[in-house]
Design an enzyme around this catalytic site. Sequence first.
Site, PDB file in Angstrom:
ATOM      1  N   SER A 189       0.816  -1.217   0.000  1.00  0.00           N
ATOM      2  CA  SER A 189       0.000   0.000   0.000  1.00  0.00           C
ATOM      3  C   SER A 189       0.849   1.265   0.000  1.00  0.00           C
ATOM      4  O   SER A 189       1.562   1.544  -0.948  1.00  0.00           O
ATOM      5  CB  SER A 189      -0.948  -0.041   1.204  1.00  0.00           C
ATOM      6  OG  SER A 189      -1.917   0.964   1.137  1.00  0.00           O
TER       7      SER A 189
ATOM      8  N   ASP B 179      -1.018   1.392  -3.966  1.00  0.00           N
ATOM      9  CA  ASP B 179      -1.894   0.376  -4.566  1.00  0.00           C
ATOM     10  C   ASP B 179      -3.251   0.924  -4.976  1.00  0.00           C
ATOM     11  O   ASP B 179      -4.128   0.175  -5.397  1.00  0.00           O
ATOM     12  CB  ASP B 179      -2.050  -0.836  -3.644  1.00  0.00           C
ATOM     13  CG  ASP B 179      -2.883  -0.556  -2.406  1.00  0.00           C
ATOM     14  OD1 ASP B 179      -2.905   0.601  -1.943  1.00  0.00           O
ATOM     15  OD2 ASP B 179      -3.513  -1.499  -1.884  1.00  0.00           O
TER      16      ASP B 179
ATOM     17  N   ASP C 137      -5.851   2.311  -3.401  1.00  0.00           N
ATOM     18  CA  ASP C 137      -7.115   2.256  -2.653  1.00  0.00           C
ATOM     19  C   ASP C 137      -7.323   3.478  -1.765  1.00  0.00           C
ATOM     20  O   ASP C 137      -8.379   3.639  -1.160  1.00  0.00           O
ATOM     21  CB  ASP C 137      -7.251   0.959  -1.844  1.00  0.00           C
ATOM     22  CG  ASP C 137      -6.180   0.767  -0.784  1.00  0.00           C
ATOM     23  OD1 ASP C 137      -5.259   1.606  -0.699  1.00  0.00           O
ATOM     24  OD2 ASP C 137      -6.259  -0.236  -0.042  1.00  0.00           O
TER      25      ASP C 137
END
Length: 453
Positions: A100, A241, A243
């Site tokens: 992430s 990533d 999100d």
Amino acid sequence: MIKYFGTDGIRGVVGKTPITADFFFKLGAVIGKILYFYDVKKIIIGRDTRLSSYMLEEALQFGLSLVGVSVISVGVLPTPAISYFTKLFNLEVGVVISASHNQFRDNGIKFFVKNGVKLSAKFERRIEKQLNKTIILKQFVDLGHISYKRALQQKYINFCISTLPNNFRLNNFKIVLDCANGSTYELAPIIFRELGANVVLMSAAPNGLNINDKCGTTDLQEIQRLVLSEKADLGISFDGDGDRVIMIDHFGNSVNGDQILYILAKNYKKNKKLRGGVVGTKMSNGGLSLALSKIGIPFITVNIGDRYIFKKLKEKQWRLGAESSGHVILLDYAPVGDGIITSLQILKIIFDENSTLKSLCSDIHMLPQIIINIKNNIDISFLKNFKIQSVLSKYKDFLGKYSRIMLRLSGTEKCIRIMIEGCCSKKINIFSKMLINVINSVKKSRFSIITMF
């Protein structure tokens, strides 16, 4: 029993357990055996741009295929795209190899189950239980096979654009786009340019080592500078990533997940789309709660982690939730945070209301907040020391109305986080220095300090 899962999957330093090829092979075999028992014989795997992601994916695939589970490998795609394809292809499991917002030295893995939702804590414990045992691999007659699908980008691009009205255009709207040298580096520019935006692109040249390096949602200095120097209408910053999203208004101010949630909630209420209230976390800024209360929108907080937000939304049958960090869940479109879709919905509101990002944030006043990270420490027990507790016990008297302190272990990094919030930034600064000094007197520590507002 060793605990491997944090707030968002498994994460750690590459080369150290659990982020090793050996562990990922074992993890693949464990998950594969569990899935095979339920007659699940195919999963989808995506990854981010880290140098280690390819190696870890290969090890995971080997473990899975050895116990009879086949893999669809889709290469580099944003995490929410894997959630989307897990649901679209009616698969039981989707996997993303990513850490992430962390830098390239770290990596990790997260899982989705049917309908694209995050793996439950109960299932994580089941996996951990098996990982703590010696794995005995029998010879399987039918090995799983690996297929490579690298042409799924357009499907996801079409899905993102489909969340907007057919005639929606961003003609001549200037956007600075920070792709964090991560999973959105190809998709995001295509989407915004296809909608007609004038895109100024930064951090979209991944080399395996530069993901989240002086860019992305946790380092906004460069995008803030570019928004001002380019005289852009706004900036959009994704994490590694894809999100999470943090936005930048045309004055260079950051707009985080709390503010984005407020803009969405207010708009949903105005357009009679809001069902009930919205969900945040215990780290949500107190200013969000106050602003939502003023416009009559119920607000509930849950533990850190977007899966807890999703769980509460489903329980209450509500549609909107977010973390301050930029995970925003819009259940009308996805069961997980999706940075691209979130930013598109904010742009739609800006155009619908003929407004600016700055104006949309004007009636939410964030409380001053500092986050102290105690680095390379996962033993929170030393904070019970009487000297530290003596300082902590005085915070209400010192900081005054609306003040609060939260201490917790990070679920994504090896550190302890202390959040201090109140009405007066000067007092918060003084109190944070007092606290750091007393912590250092008890146990020499390395700190990083983030001033949120």
